[in-house]
Design a protein around this motif. Structure first.
Motif, PDB file in Angstrom:
ATOM      1  N   ILE A  35       0.900  -1.260  -0.173  1.00 59.46           N
ATOM      2  CA  ILE A  35       0.218   0.060   0.247  1.00 59.46           C
ATOM      3  C   ILE A  35       0.942   1.318  -0.006  1.00 59.46           C
ATOM      4  CG2 ILE A  35      -1.978   1.328   1.213  1.00 59.46           C
ATOM      5  CD1 ILE A  35      -2.676  -1.462   2.378  1.00 59.46           C
ATOM      6  N   PHE A  36       1.807   1.369   0.886  1.00 63.43           N
ATOM      7  CA  PHE A  36       2.843   2.295   0.808  1.00 63.43           C
ATOM      8  C   PHE A  36       3.464   2.614  -0.345  1.00 63.43           C
ATOM      9  CE2 PHE A  36       3.069   1.831   5.596  1.00 63.43           C
ATOM     10  CZ  PHE A  36       2.359   2.823   6.068  1.00 63.43           C
ATOM     11  N   HIS A  37       3.873   1.501  -0.950  1.00 61.60           N
ATOM     12  CA  HIS A  37       4.658   1.783  -2.429  1.00 61.60           C
ATOM     13  C   HIS A  37       3.696   2.235  -3.338  1.00 61.60           C
ATOM     14  CE1 HIS A  37       7.200   0.691  -5.615  1.00 61.60           C
ATOM     15  NE2 HIS A  37       6.135   0.072  -6.272  1.00 61.60           N
ATOM     16  N   GLU A  38       2.549   1.937  -3.228  1.00 63.17           N
ATOM     17  CA  GLU A  38       1.306   2.492  -4.280  1.00 63.17           C
ATOM     18  C   GLU A  38       1.077   4.026  -3.776  1.00 63.17           C
ATOM     19  OE1 GLU A  38      -2.164   0.178  -3.969  1.00 63.17           O
ATOM     20  OE2 GLU A  38      -1.429  -1.511  -5.007  1.00 63.17           O
ATOM     21  N   LEU A  39       1.227   4.316  -2.720  1.00 57.50           N
ATOM     22  CA  LEU A  39       0.966   5.843  -2.273  1.00 57.50           C
ATOM     23  C   LEU A  39       2.212   6.448  -2.535  1.00 57.50           C
ATOM     24  CD1 LEU A  39      -1.125   5.100   0.934  1.00 57.50           C
ATOM     25  CD2 LEU A  39      -2.043   6.061  -1.204  1.00 57.50           C
ATOM     26  N   LYS A  40       3.301   6.117  -2.578  1.00 63.96           N
ATOM     27  CA  LYS A  40       4.751   6.639  -2.543  1.00 63.96           C
ATOM     28  C   LYS A  40       5.117   7.129  -1.240  1.00 63.96           C
ATOM     29  CE  LYS A  40       4.901   7.578  -7.466  1.00 63.96           C
ATOM     30  NZ  LYS A  40       5.532   6.386  -7.815  1.00 63.96           N
ATOM     31  N   THR A  41       4.516   6.512  -0.214  1.00 64.48           N
ATOM     32  CA  THR A  41       4.729   6.867   1.331  1.00 64.48           C
ATOM     33  C   THR A  41       6.379   6.500   1.763  1.00 64.48           C
ATOM     34  OG1 THR A  41       2.442   6.243   1.767  1.00 64.48           O
ATOM     35  CG2 THR A  41       4.106   6.703   3.439  1.00 64.48           C
ATOM     36  N   PRO A  42       7.091   7.369   2.111  1.00 64.09           N
ATOM     37  CA  PRO A  42       8.438   6.927   2.877  1.00 64.09           C
ATOM     38  C   PRO A  42       8.287   5.894   3.781  1.00 64.09           C
ATOM     39  CG  PRO A  42       7.938   9.116   3.349  1.00 64.09           C
ATOM     40  CD  PRO A  42       6.795   8.756   2.591  1.00 64.09           C
ATOM     41  N   PHE A  43       8.005   4.755   3.600  1.00 60.13           N
ATOM     42  CA  PHE A  43       7.961   3.510   4.704  1.00 60.13           C
ATOM     43  C   PHE A  43       9.240   3.138   4.613  1.00 60.13           C
ATOM     44  CE2 PHE A  43       7.148  -1.116   4.993  1.00 60.13           C
ATOM     45  CZ  PHE A  43       7.195  -1.069   6.321  1.00 60.13           C
ATOM     46  N   VAL A  44       9.897   3.028   5.834  1.00 64.18           N
ATOM     47  CA  VAL A  44      11.432   2.521   5.642  1.00 64.18           C
ATOM     48  C   VAL A  44      11.790   1.455   6.710  1.00 64.18           C
ATOM     49  CG1 VAL A  44      12.158   4.731   4.785  1.00 64.18           C
ATOM     50  CG2 VAL A  44      12.117   4.414   7.359  1.00 64.18           C
ATOM     51  N   VAL A  45      11.057   1.451   7.868  1.00 64.65           N
ATOM     52  CA  VAL A  45      11.575   0.697   8.773  1.00 64.65           C
ATOM     53  C   VAL A  45      10.459  -0.106   9.670  1.00 64.65           C
ATOM     54  CG1 VAL A  45      11.387   2.408  10.302  1.00 64.65           C
ATOM     55  CG2 VAL A  45      12.823   0.605  10.822  1.00 64.65           C
ATOM     56  N   ASN A  46      10.668  -1.363  10.049  1.00 62.71           N
ATOM     57  CA  ASN A  46       9.837  -2.347  11.118  1.00 62.71           C
ATOM     58  C   ASN A  46      10.625  -2.247  12.264  1.00 62.71           C
ATOM     59  OD1 ASN A  46       9.129  -4.683  12.641  1.00 62.71           O
ATOM     60  ND2 ASN A  46       7.481  -4.719  10.810  1.00 62.71           N
ATOM     61  N   GLN A  47       9.820  -2.161  13.500  1.00 66.09           N
ATOM     62  CA  GLN A  47      10.578  -2.152  14.715  1.00 66.09           C
ATOM     63  C   GLN A  47      10.094  -3.469  15.358  1.00 66.09           C
ATOM     64  OE1 GLN A  47      10.880   0.220  18.939  1.00 66.09           O
ATOM     65  NE2 GLN A  47      11.060   1.659  17.079  1.00 66.09           N
ATOM     66  N   SER A  48      11.038  -4.403  15.855  1.00 67.34           N
ATOM     67  CA  SER A  48      10.427  -5.621  16.497  1.00 67.34           C
ATOM     68  C   SER A  48      11.322  -6.048  17.476  1.00 67.34           C
ATOM     69  CB  SER A  48      10.283  -6.614  15.556  1.00 67.34           C
ATOM     70  OG  SER A  48       9.511  -6.433  14.505  1.00 67.34           O
ATOM     71  N   ARG A  49      10.886  -6.993  18.348  1.00 65.70           N
ATOM     72  CA  ARG A  49      11.844  -7.441  19.328  1.00 65.70           C
ATOM     73  C   ARG A  49      12.758  -8.664  18.633  1.00 65.70           C
ATOM     74  NH1 ARG A  49      10.660  -7.795  24.764  1.00 65.70           N
ATOM     75  NH2 ARG A  49       8.421  -7.246  24.385  1.00 65.70           N
ATOM     76  N   TYR A  50      13.905  -8.553  19.304  1.00 68.06           N
ATOM     77  CA  TYR A  50      14.831  -9.545  18.716  1.00 68.06           C
ATOM     78  C   TYR A  50      16.099  -9.451  19.782  1.00 68.06           C
ATOM     79  CZ  TYR A  50      18.106 -11.665  15.285  1.00 68.06           C
ATOM     80  OH  TYR A  50      18.998 -12.631  14.733  1.00 68.06           O
ATOM     81  N   ASN A  51      16.405 -10.894  19.960  1.00 70.13           N
ATOM     82  CA  ASN A  51      17.461 -11.112  20.815  1.00 70.13           C
ATOM     83  C   ASN A  51      17.726 -12.610  20.740  1.00 70.13           C
ATOM     84  OD1 ASN A  51      15.915 -12.681  22.991  1.00 70.13           O
ATOM     85  ND2 ASN A  51      15.135 -10.407  23.354  1.00 70.13           N
ATOM     86  N   MET A  52      18.920 -13.050  21.394  1.00 69.75           N
ATOM     87  CA  MET A  52      19.187 -14.423  21.344  1.00 69.75           C
ATOM     88  C   MET A  52      18.155 -15.508  21.795  1.00 69.75           C
ATOM     89  SD  MET A  52      23.171 -14.311  22.486  1.00 69.75           S
ATOM     90  CE  MET A  52      24.527 -13.722  21.244  1.00 69.75           C
ATOM     91  N   PHE A  53      17.206 -15.057  22.664  1.00 73.55           N
ATOM     92  CA  PHE A  53      16.455 -15.852  23.142  1.00 73.55           C
ATOM     93  C   PHE A  53      15.033 -15.829  22.261  1.00 73.55           C
ATOM     94  CE2 PHE A  53      18.773 -16.050  27.050  1.00 73.55           C
ATOM     95  CZ  PHE A  53      19.533 -17.024  27.359  1.00 73.55           C
ATOM     96  N   ASN A  54      14.982 -14.728  21.453  1.00 79.79           N
ATOM     97  CA  ASN A  54      13.742 -14.520  20.577  1.00 79.79           C
ATOM     98  C   ASN A  54      14.127 -14.362  19.471  1.00 79.79           C
ATOM     99  OD1 ASN A  54      11.283 -13.683  19.326  1.00 79.79           O
ATOM    100  ND2 ASN A  54      10.785 -12.597  21.313  1.00 79.79           N
ATOM    101  N   ARG A  55      14.150 -15.161  18.431  1.00 82.31           N
ATOM    102  CA  ARG A  55      14.720 -15.116  17.038  1.00 82.31           C
ATOM    103  C   ARG A  55      13.611 -15.407  15.862  1.00 82.31           C
ATOM    104  NH1 ARG A  55      20.031 -18.736  17.026  1.00 82.31           N
ATOM    105  NH2 ARG A  55      20.102 -17.816  15.091  1.00 82.31           N
ATOM    106  N   LYS A  56      12.532 -15.081  16.349  1.00 87.34           N
ATOM    107  CA  LYS A  56      11.249 -15.513  15.571  1.00 87.34           C
ATOM    108  C   LYS A  56      11.453 -14.582  14.298  1.00 87.34           C
ATOM    109  CE  LYS A  56       6.206 -14.856  15.307  1.00 87.34           C
ATOM    110  NZ  LYS A  56       4.962 -14.608  16.057  1.00 87.34           N
ATOM    111  N   ILE A  57      11.821 -13.188  14.235  1.00 88.76           N
ATOM    112  CA  ILE A  57      11.679 -12.392  12.936  1.00 88.76           C
ATOM    113  C   ILE A  57      12.888 -12.884  11.854  1.00 88.76           C
ATOM    114  CG2 ILE A  57      11.197 -10.468  14.509  1.00 88.76           C
ATOM    115  CD1 ILE A  57      13.914  -9.548  13.887  1.00 88.76           C
ATOM    116  N   GLU A  58      13.918 -13.763  12.423  1.00 90.56           N
ATOM    117  CA  GLU A  58      14.773 -14.247  11.474  1.00 90.56           C
ATOM    118  C   GLU A  58      14.077 -15.188  10.329  1.00 90.56           C
ATOM    119  OE1 GLU A  58      18.756 -14.780  14.467  1.00 90.56           O
ATOM    120  OE2 GLU A  58      17.676 -16.805  13.447  1.00 90.56           O
ATOM    121  N   GLY A  59      13.105 -15.968  10.549  1.00 91.10           N
ATOM    122  CA  GLY A  59      12.387 -16.760   9.352  1.00 91.10           C
ATOM    123  C   GLY A  59      11.268 -16.196   9.122  1.00 91.10           C
TER     124      GLY A  59
END
Length: 331
Positions: free
Chosen positions: A180-204
């Motif tokens: 949606i942001f791509h169609e609107l040309k909105t400057p969407f740049v980042v996702n902020q998420s929890r990440y550490n050695m005991f929580n690696r969910k975002i890797e996959g």
């Protein structure tokens, strides 16, 4: 009167947020804890000043940070206006909307009404004309993602935000809103998420989506609420977060369950001539999509320890295999 360290940009690393032109410091300061109305304003000021003196340019806030909700933004705005106003253009200041902030049906989640009202309130509390990055703090299951995206896009078009981010969105949700942001040309740049050695969910889940869409990750909780430090190696201190039965973030059982793993990781860190906390931050930054790691601080001295992680960001293949083996053994 505060005067910034003239050498503040010498040691810090600045990474680009995806394919955008925006760079942020590899270590960022999060104001989730220790910056509320119940905390010493003088100590808050010392931490914010120390962060800037170390080259930390990214300051991460949200409307509900406190306690009380809103007070972290008010306190940061006070410090900014009083003695850091001259440095505003050297800072990346972000805030978010999405968690409960005021009573009634419009005080949280992701409707246009909630996001626009919240952003306006946050700007007023902080005395700012615009945010460098404004986030949707969490996806709203009862509001169409198009409405949330359009509200964030409106903030950019009104000059209230330079860039847009999302937080706590999984890979599928990020992919959907990114289109949606791509169609609107909105400057969407980042996702902020929890990440550490005991929580690696975002890797996959999330990181492959960010890679495919040329977006970046900014990650929080790199030390797993203190588990990935030497704080609990010799028992649970009475004044620690884990010792407080009311803490929703870290329980005594978690410390006991991970103690052997933490000790093994500490040995790896020692061989790298790092503390465990330094290695944990460096380990997060090994991911190409991770542009910055958000750290908290209750004392200004702690920030130097976090920034020290940047002195050794390289991991050998063997080191990563050892770390993976240690983490694989966690129940």
């Amino acid at each position: 009167m505060y005067s910034a360290n003239t050498d503040r940009y010498q040691e810090m690393i600045y990474n680009r947020l995806g394919a955008s032109g925006l760079k942020i410091s590899a270590v960022s300061l999060g104001l989730w804890h220790n910056f509320g109305s119940v905390d010493s304003l003088e100590n808050q000021k010392k931490i914010i000043h120390q962060a800037f003196d170390l080259g930390i340019t990214y300051y991460d806030l949200a409307n509900n940070y406190g306690p009380v909700p809103g007070s972290a933004e008010e306190n940061f705005g006070h410090v900014l206006s009083r003695d850091m106003k001259a440095y505003r253009d050297e800072m990346i200041i972000s805030s978010k909307a999405g968690y409960h902030m005021w009573e009634g049906p419009y005080g949280d989640w992701g409707s246009r009404k909630s996001i626009i009202a919240s952003a306006n309130q946050s700007l007023q509390r902080m005395g700012l004309e615009y945010f460098d990055i404004f986030y949707s703090h969490r996806p709203d299951p009862k509001t169409a993602i198009e409405e949330t995206a359009l509200a964030l896009d409106q903030l950019v078009r009104e000059g209230k935000a330079l860039y847009i981010g999302v937080s706590n969105y999984d890979g599928k949700q990020t992919s959907a809103i990114s289109k949606i942001f791509h169609e609107l040309k909105t400057p969407f740049v980042v996702n902020q998420s929890r990440y550490n050695m005991f929580n690696r969910k975002i890797e996959g889940d999330l990181l492959p989506v960010l890679k495919d869409n040329n977006k970046a990750a900014v990650v929080f909780s790199p030390l797993a609420q203190g588990l990935l430090t030497n704080r609990y190696l010799n028992g649970i201190p009475d004044d620690s977060r884990a010792a407080k039965s009311s803490s929703p973030f870290l329980k005594k059982e978690q410390v006991e369950k991970t103690l052997n793993t933490v000790k093994e990781l500490e040995c790896v860190a020692e061989k790298r001539e790092q503390t465990l906390a330094e290695m944990a931050i460096a380990w997060n930054l090994r991911q190409k999509e991770v542009s910055s790691v958000i750290v908290g601080a209750s004392r200004s001295e702690q920030l130097q320890n976090s920034v020290n992680a940047l002195k050794n960001l390289t991991f050998s293949v063997e080191e990563l295999k050892i770390i993976d083996k240690i983490l694989d053994d966690v129940d």
